[in-house]
Write a protein that holds these residues in place. Structure first.
Motif, PDB file in Angstrom:
ATOM      1  N   ALA A  34       0.827  -1.219   0.000  1.00  0.00           N
ATOM      2  CA  ALA A  34       0.000   0.000   0.000  1.00  0.00           C
ATOM      3  C   ALA A  34       0.855   1.258   0.000  1.00  0.00           C
ATOM      4  O   ALA A  34       2.040   1.238   0.332  1.00  0.00           O
ATOM      5  N   ASP A  35       0.207   2.351  -0.367  1.00  0.00           N
ATOM      6  CA  ASP A  35       0.808   3.683  -0.309  1.00  0.00           C
ATOM      7  C   ASP A  35       1.194   3.980   1.146  1.00  0.00           C
ATOM      8  O   ASP A  35       0.373   3.820   2.052  1.00  0.00           O
ATOM      9  N   PRO A  36       2.445   4.403   1.398  1.00  0.00           N
ATOM     10  CA  PRO A  36       2.853   4.683   2.782  1.00  0.00           C
ATOM     11  C   PRO A  36       1.916   5.671   3.492  1.00  0.00           C
ATOM     12  O   PRO A  36       1.709   5.572   4.696  1.00  0.00           O
TER      13      PRO A  36
ATOM     14  N   LEU B  46       3.045  -2.053  12.749  1.00  0.00           N
ATOM     15  CA  LEU B  46       2.603  -1.470  11.477  1.00  0.00           C
ATOM     16  C   LEU B  46       3.575  -0.401  10.995  1.00  0.00           C
ATOM     17  O   LEU B  46       3.852  -0.291   9.802  1.00  0.00           O
ATOM     18  N   THR B  47       4.097   0.386  11.937  1.00  0.00           N
ATOM     19  CA  THR B  47       5.049   1.436  11.574  1.00  0.00           C
ATOM     20  C   THR B  47       6.324   0.819  11.005  1.00  0.00           C
ATOM     21  O   THR B  47       6.834   1.240   9.967  1.00  0.00           O
ATOM     22  N   GLU B  48       6.822  -0.208  11.697  1.00  0.00           N
ATOM     23  CA  GLU B  48       8.067  -0.851  11.259  1.00  0.00           C
ATOM     24  C   GLU B  48       7.899  -1.570   9.931  1.00  0.00           C
ATOM     25  O   GLU B  48       8.846  -1.702   9.166  1.00  0.00           O
ATOM     26  N   LEU B  49       6.661  -2.046   9.680  1.00  0.00           N
ATOM     27  CA  LEU B  49       6.419  -2.778   8.432  1.00  0.00           C
ATOM     28  C   LEU B  49       6.843  -1.934   7.243  1.00  0.00           C
ATOM     29  O   LEU B  49       7.525  -2.409   6.333  1.00  0.00           O
ATOM     30  N   LYS B  50       6.447  -0.637   7.257  1.00  0.00           N
ATOM     31  CA  LYS B  50       6.784   0.208   6.122  1.00  0.00           C
ATOM     32  C   LYS B  50       8.217   0.726   6.206  1.00  0.00           C
ATOM     33  O   LYS B  50       8.811   1.065   5.194  1.00  0.00           O
ATOM     34  N   GLU B  51       8.752   0.827   7.446  1.00  0.00           N
ATOM     35  CA  GLU B  51      10.104   1.378   7.586  1.00  0.00           C
ATOM     36  C   GLU B  51      11.181   0.337   7.318  1.00  0.00           C
ATOM     37  O   GLU B  51      12.204   0.636   6.721  1.00  0.00           O
TER      38      GLU B  51
END
Lengths: 199, 199
Positions: A34-36, B46-51
């Motif tokens: 997904a879009d960040p 969830l935060t770490e997933l994108k980072e």
């Protein structure tokens, strides 16, 4: 099975009600792709949920300040209180536009097996709200199941000496349903509560 | 219907695959009542997933550094590559413990209606991995549906001139199933792929 963080997300999502391991995996991969900005919006909403949401000091409905928006609304009828188990029930009743009074959210129902007694619910605070005599009707809108019925009877006994009108939502056949598919308890209640039709 | 943040959470959760408005509401109220530490763990994951999560530079599997843990593992057989559509498929195959080689994650399947052509997938990178001649077998493990079959045929045509062994996972009756409930395509494939039984 997955590397670190991906598995963490799957595990955490899998703890939520109604989300099994397969759905958790599906959501995790959806978020990965997904879009960040979308993920950030979800994360912010979840963070604010715990930081900003509180419970109304008067009725225990969810609120974003000391009092909920229904309790602060001067147009709401101050003479009737509808007693419900949860905030979700407030939303369901608001949707009908049938009720213009205020609410009292108990925070559950009496359930001796689950270890929930009257003192675990906001019953004392409800009784306190009735002390000044401004309220003349209490509508008991607990769930139409065993715990809800027990809670409603308990409340009716507590409130009876105060001389208020105490009502309970009607039980009967759900609208749009088929009589032949109604369970026997519902059909029994529908008979019990039958009303004269004016020709 | 709800005040600010509660509704935000319900809206954001309702965007996730497989979560309707009712489930979103149920999860939101579960989180409202949950231990703040549990919600913090979910938010952090969830935060770490994108980072932290990225895609392996070699095979495009999910990874926590430049290369995934399968590509960096020296015990994995360097002569065979199993080609799959998604990282989820890697996990499913790893669970069988049948395959000791490495993977290549295409990032989907060819789907002209959905606007996905060969150039949208990591096919060029797969061909590049075969250039040095170390790989001798390619196993095409795309999904057994139209898009997966089209992708497998396309890849087989691309790889054929390179003189590698190209195989496709067997199609047939799923184990533990009932023959009478198999759909006709599966049953047809099971006939087509029938094998001699040694007495």
């Amino acid at each position: 099975m997955y590397e670190g963080v991906v598995q963490d997300v799957i595990d955490e999502l899998g703890q939520l009600p109604g989300i099994g391991p397969k759905s958790a995996q599906r959501i995790a991969f959806h978020l990965l792709a997904a879009d960040p900005a979308d993920v950030r919006r979800l994360v912010n909403a979840l963070t604010e949920l715990k930081e900003k949401v509180q419970f109304c000091r008067t009725c225990f409905n969810v609120a974003q300040s000391e009092l909920c928006r229904i309790c602060v609304d001067p147009r709401r009828d101050q003479t009737s209180i509808c007693v419900v188990e949860e905030s979700k029930d407030v939303v369901a009743i608001e949707r009908t536009r049938e009720f213009r009074g205020r609410y009292h959210v108990l925070g559950g129902a009496i359930n001796p097996i689950g270890g929930v007694g009257p003192d675990d619910l906001h019953i004392r605070e409800l009784i306190a709200r009735l002390a000044d005599g401004a309220v003349t009707e209490i509508i008991l809108a607990t769930d139409p199941n065993t715990e809800g019925e027990v809670t409603a009877s308990y409340l009716a006994r507590q409130i009876a000496p105060m001389g208020l009108t105490v009502t309970r939502l009607a039980s009967g056949l759900p609208m749009g349903g088929d009589l032949e598919w109604a369970d026997e308890v519902t059909l029994g209640r529908a008979f019990e509560g039958r009303r004269i039709v004016n020709a």
